[in-house]
Enzyme design. Structure first.
Site, PDB file in Angstrom:
ATOM      1  N   ASP A  34       0.832  -1.198   0.000  1.00 51.91           N
ATOM      2  CA  ASP A  34       0.000   0.000   0.000  1.00 51.91           C
ATOM      3  C   ASP A  34       0.872   1.256   0.000  1.00 51.91           C
ATOM      4  O   ASP A  34       1.968   1.262   0.554  1.00 51.91           O
ATOM      5  CB  ASP A  34      -0.898  -0.011   1.248  1.00 51.91           C
ATOM      6  CG  ASP A  34      -2.021   1.004   1.157  1.00 51.91           C
ATOM      7  OD1 ASP A  34      -2.365   1.431   0.035  1.00 51.91           O
ATOM      8  OD2 ASP A  34      -2.554   1.394   2.209  1.00 51.91           O
ATOM      9  N   HIS A  77       3.151   3.270  -8.832  1.00 49.69           N
ATOM     10  CA  HIS A  77       2.985   1.845  -9.123  1.00 49.69           C
ATOM     11  C   HIS A  77       4.224   1.300  -9.839  1.00 49.69           C
ATOM     12  O   HIS A  77       4.675   0.184  -9.565  1.00 49.69           O
ATOM     13  CB  HIS A  77       1.744   1.623  -9.986  1.00 49.69           C
ATOM     14  CG  HIS A  77       0.469   2.044  -9.318  1.00 49.69           C
ATOM     15  ND1 HIS A  77       0.139   1.633  -8.043  1.00 49.69           N
ATOM     16  CD2 HIS A  77      -0.552   2.834  -9.757  1.00 49.69           C
ATOM     17  CE1 HIS A  77      -1.046   2.148  -7.720  1.00 49.69           C
ATOM     18  NE2 HIS A  77      -1.476   2.880  -8.740  1.00 49.69           N
ATOM     19  N   LEU A 118      11.131 -20.656  -4.304  1.00 49.38           N
ATOM     20  CA  LEU A 118      10.157 -19.782  -3.643  1.00 49.38           C
ATOM     21  C   LEU A 118       8.874 -19.803  -4.446  1.00 49.38           C
ATOM     22  O   LEU A 118       8.900 -19.765  -5.676  1.00 49.38           O
ATOM     23  CB  LEU A 118      10.700 -18.343  -3.559  1.00 49.38           C
ATOM     24  CG  LEU A 118       9.727 -17.260  -3.056  1.00 49.38           C
ATOM     25  CD1 LEU A 118       9.449 -17.437  -1.566  1.00 49.38           C
ATOM     26  CD2 LEU A 118      10.288 -15.863  -3.325  1.00 49.38           C
TER      27      LEU A 118
END
Length: 273
Positions: free
Chosen positions: A39, A56, A150
């Site tokens: 956020d 972004h 991962l």
């Protein structure tokens, strides 16, 4: 640490950072699954006099750094809340910019993730995305599906309530068809019908930008997750901030609502009942 070297960013890992990671691993348990509510991109950009889309784009660098650091530390699962169902209500120009960024990022990063043995998967209403986005996501998932270093999961057009609702629909249909008895439905059965059925619940949930809310993220799965909230906006959230979150996680006593030996009635300072 005996894990193979990993390279997702343009920056070489220095001796100081390697030592920090070694100290972190030696100091306690590293969470198996870290989930992050990313956020603050828009506010970060506006604070610098830029449009929200600039934030972004900058946030992608944080994704690379945090993914790389998690893989180096031995974190097995990393889930990133990249786009919620509520985000569709943002201005069309911002949503379109996010879609272009997603496509371009996937094109650039998929091969790099594959070379570093990282699996990419998604949860959410992917069918709501433009066809090009869906194609890029599927190609990246197919390319990396057998990787084991991962498991990187992107929550896209995701909603915790949607996830639970879909699970209930599936179970209702199975009950209707006589495939399962209502009495057989328990926590494990419900979990197995969620979009995250193949991965463990998060041990640690991190939220950036200082907001104290869950924002419809993994509502069922976070029942016993440790929460860590930082004022740092996502584009500024890098590995040193991640280390602080893990250190906080390591300092906590995780009892899952239980008391050890039934005689731990005394509360430790700062602990939860």
């Amino acid at each position: 640490m005996s894990l193979e070297p990993i390279k997702l960013t343009d920056k070489e890992q220095d001796v100081v950072d390697k030592q920090k990671q070694q100290d972190l691993v030696a100091s306690g348990e590293v969470p198996r699954h870290v989930a992050i509510i990313m956020d603050g991109n828009g506010r970060w950009a506006q604070s610098k006099g830029n449009i929200r889309a600039f934030g972004h784009k900058a946030g992608v660098d944080s994704v690379r750094d945090i993914t790389e650091a998690c893989a180096q530390l031995g974190v097995e699962y990393l889930t990133l809340y990249a786009f919620s169902t509520e985000n569709w209500g943002r201005p069309k120009a911002e949503v379109n910019a996010l879609m272009r960024l997603l496509v371009n990022s996937l094109k650039k990063e998929a091969e790099n993730l594959h070379k570093n043995n990282i699996k990419l998967a998604t949860i959410g209403q992917i069918e709501r995305f433009p066809k090009k986005c869906q194609e890029e996501l599927q190609e990246a998932a197919d390319l990396t599906c057998d990787n084991t270093r991962l498991h990187l999961c992107l929550a896209l057009s995701y909603s915790g309530r949607w996830d639970i609702t879909e699970a209930v629909k599936k179970l209702a249909e199975q009950v209707k068809e006589g495939e399962i008895d209502p009495e057989e439905i328990d926590d494990n059965v419900i979990s197995s019908h969620l979009s995250t059925a193949e991965i463990p619940d998060p041990d640690l949930i991190i939220r950036t930008s200082g907001e104290y809310r869950i924002s419809n993220f993994l509502l069922w799965q976070l029942a016993y997750s440790e929460l860590y909230i930082t004022e740092t906006y996502w584009p500024d959230f890098r590995r040193d901030e991640l280390y602080k979150a893990i250190q906080s996680y390591q300092s906590r006593e995780r009892r899952f609502g239980k008391l050890e030996n039934n005689n731990s009635q005394k509360k430790k300072a700062g602990s939860y009942v």
